[in-house]
Design a protein around this motif. Structure first.
Motif, PDB file in Angstrom:
ATOM      1  N   ILE A  10       0.852  -1.194   0.000  1.00 23.90           N
ATOM      2  CA  ILE A  10       0.000   0.000   0.000  1.00 23.90           C
ATOM      3  C   ILE A  10       0.884   1.239   0.000  1.00 23.90           C
ATOM      4  O   ILE A  10       1.493   1.584   1.017  1.00 23.90           O
ATOM      5  CB  ILE A  10      -0.935   0.019   1.223  1.00 23.90           C
ATOM      6  N   TYR A  11       0.953   1.900  -1.141  1.00 21.45           N
ATOM      7  CA  TYR A  11       1.737   3.124  -1.257  1.00 21.45           C
ATOM      8  C   TYR A  11       0.878   4.382  -1.112  1.00 21.45           C
ATOM      9  O   TYR A  11       1.415   5.466  -0.910  1.00 21.45           O
ATOM     10  CB  TYR A  11       2.481   3.166  -2.593  1.00 21.45           C
ATOM     11  N   ILE A  12      -0.428   4.260  -1.262  1.00 18.42           N
ATOM     12  CA  ILE A  12      -1.290   5.424  -1.040  1.00 18.42           C
ATOM     13  C   ILE A  12      -1.326   5.688   0.463  1.00 18.42           C
ATOM     14  O   ILE A  12      -1.701   4.811   1.236  1.00 18.42           O
ATOM     15  CB  ILE A  12      -2.707   5.187  -1.587  1.00 18.42           C
TER      16      ILE A  12
ATOM     17  N   ALA B   6     -14.752   4.366  -3.464  1.00 21.22           N
ATOM     18  CA  ALA B   6     -13.731   4.819  -2.518  1.00 21.22           C
ATOM     19  C   ALA B   6     -12.339   4.647  -3.104  1.00 21.22           C
ATOM     20  O   ALA B   6     -11.467   5.520  -2.941  1.00 21.22           O
ATOM     21  CB  ALA B   6     -13.848   4.051  -1.204  1.00 21.22           C
ATOM     22  N   VAL B   7     -12.093   3.533  -3.788  1.00 23.97           N
ATOM     23  CA  VAL B   7     -10.808   3.303  -4.439  1.00 23.97           C
ATOM     24  C   VAL B   7     -10.564   4.367  -5.503  1.00 23.97           C
ATOM     25  O   VAL B   7      -9.456   4.912  -5.618  1.00 23.97           O
ATOM     26  CB  VAL B   7     -10.746   1.893  -5.055  1.00 23.97           C
TER      27      VAL B   7
ATOM     28  N   LEU C  79      -5.999   8.058   2.295  1.00 24.29           N
ATOM     29  CA  LEU C  79      -7.079   7.065   2.249  1.00 24.29           C
ATOM     30  C   LEU C  79      -8.201   7.462   3.200  1.00 24.29           C
ATOM     31  O   LEU C  79      -9.386   7.420   2.832  1.00 24.29           O
ATOM     32  CB  LEU C  79      -6.533   5.686   2.613  1.00 24.29           C
ATOM     33  N   ALA C  80      -7.841   7.844   4.418  1.00 26.61           N
ATOM     34  CA  ALA C  80      -8.862   8.214   5.406  1.00 26.61           C
ATOM     35  C   ALA C  80      -9.645   9.445   4.961  1.00 26.61           C
ATOM     36  O   ALA C  80     -10.865   9.526   5.159  1.00 26.61           O
ATOM     37  CB  ALA C  80      -8.198   8.466   6.760  1.00 26.61           C
ATOM     38  N   ALA C  81      -8.957  10.392   4.342  1.00 25.29           N
ATOM     39  CA  ALA C  81      -9.608  11.643   3.942  1.00 25.29           C
ATOM     40  C   ALA C  81     -10.672  11.422   2.866  1.00 25.29           C
ATOM     41  O   ALA C  81     -11.631  12.198   2.774  1.00 25.29           O
ATOM     42  CB  ALA C  81      -8.565  12.632   3.444  1.00 25.29           C
ATOM     43  N   VAL C  82     -10.526  10.368   2.081  1.00 28.20           N
ATOM     44  CA  VAL C  82     -11.493  10.106   0.995  1.00 28.20           C
ATOM     45  C   VAL C  82     -12.425   8.948   1.333  1.00 28.20           C
ATOM     46  O   VAL C  82     -13.148   8.452   0.470  1.00 28.20           O
ATOM     47  CB  VAL C  82     -10.775   9.840  -0.337  1.00 28.20           C
ATOM     48  N   GLY C  83     -12.393   8.502   2.600  1.00 31.41           N
ATOM     49  CA  GLY C  83     -13.294   7.429   3.011  1.00 31.41           C
ATOM     50  C   GLY C  83     -12.893   6.060   2.516  1.00 31.41           C
ATOM     51  O   GLY C  83     -13.743   5.200   2.273  1.00 31.41           O
ATOM     52  N   CYS C  84     -11.599   5.850   2.382  1.00 28.96           N
ATOM     53  CA  CYS C  84     -11.084   4.551   1.937  1.00 28.96           C
ATOM     54  C   CYS C  84     -10.186   3.996   3.042  1.00 28.96           C
ATOM     55  O   CYS C  84      -9.975   4.610   4.080  1.00 28.96           O
ATOM     56  CB  CYS C  84     -10.322   4.702   0.616  1.00 28.96           C
TER      57      CYS C  84
END
Length: 278
Positions: A177-179, A202-203, A184-189
């Protein structure tokens, strides 16, 4: 070019076509050193493909670190990439600490730990892709290179983030996981959602956020490059492919999460040619 440098250039032809083409636009007397520098990057980047556990990968990285800093058991004999790199380091007095920092950053690739934050991601990109641009710049014009370190920083981050997005399908299969977690949390992922693709919207939001991050650094790089001397431009040609890849990623949409977003060889050559004439 000597035999070691020729070997490095041929290695790049298939393993890293962007940097391979960029070498051809550099002055002839500089091509061998650039090929060796980029072949070193290729060798390090593919360590993850050659190992089943992180420890052997760390041992390989340590071998390179020992070689570069001059440890007795670091030996280049029989390894044309290592021999070519050491010649380049000695000829152009390249800072060995930069290579050590590069290898330290690459340890992250050997594990499946999630990228903690945007700052961590930018730091990783800076020690790897940006460092390569700075080192190539020192080969091309050591006097001018330090003046454009910030430009190299933005170019490398933009290039690396686009590259990580292109390799998202491979990383997902590996469990990497490089993102960054904060993006991830900010976009609901989340990392779990990213890996199992259980929430495709979400992805997609996570991918779009990364594209925006790359675009932000790219815009800063393009502004700074207006004052970049012609002598340094070959070092930036691989990064000049970034807008092409970002456009491809946007067009691919969610498909880029399962299939590597690539471009045709002809499109690559045309984009590189256009970038070289600006």
């Amino acid at each position: 070019m000597n035999a070691n440098e020729t070997h490095c250039l041929q290695l790049l032809r298939n393993a890293d076509p962007d940097r391979y083409l960029s070498v051809l636009y550099a002055p002839e007397e500089k091509r061998g050193a650039l090929a060796a520098l980029y072949a070193f990057n290729t060798e390090i980047a593919r360590i993850r493909d050659l190992i089943h556990d992180p420890l052997p990968g760390e041992i390989r990285l340590q071998w390179w670190r020992d070689l570069i800093i001059g440890m007795e058991h670091g030996e280049a004999t029989g390894n044309p990439v290592a021999a070519g790199l050491m010649d380049a380091i000695r000829t152009y007095d390249l800072p060995r600490a930069a290579f050590d920092n590069y290898c330290e950053a690459r340890i992250f690739d050997l594990y499946n730990d999630p990228m903690p934050s945007r700052n961590d991601l930018e730091g990783y990109c800076g020690e790897t892709a940006s460092a390569l641009i700075q080192l190539a710049s020192l080969v091309l014009d050591a006097a001018k290179a330090p003046e454009h370190a910030e430009t190299a920083g933005h170019a490398g981050v933009a290039q690396a983030v686009a590259g990580l997005l292109r390799l998202l399908p491979l990383h997902r299969r590996r469990g990497q996981i490089y993102i960054p977690a904060d993006i991830l949390a900010a976009v609901g992922c989340s990392g779990t959602i990213l890996l199992d693709n259980s929430d495709q919207p979400a992805v997609k939001r996570a991918m779009d956020a990364m594209i925006a991050l790359a675009g932000d650094h790219l815009a800063k790089c393009e502004t700074a490059m207006k004052t970049l001397p012609a002598t340094l431009r070959p070092a930036y040609l691989p990064a000049a492919m970034t807008p092409v890849y970002l456009k491809k990623l946007k067009a691919s949409g969610l498909k880029a999460a399962t299939d590597i977003a690539d471009i045709s060889p002809l499109r690559r050559q045309w984009a590189m040619f256009r970038a070289s004439t600006r």
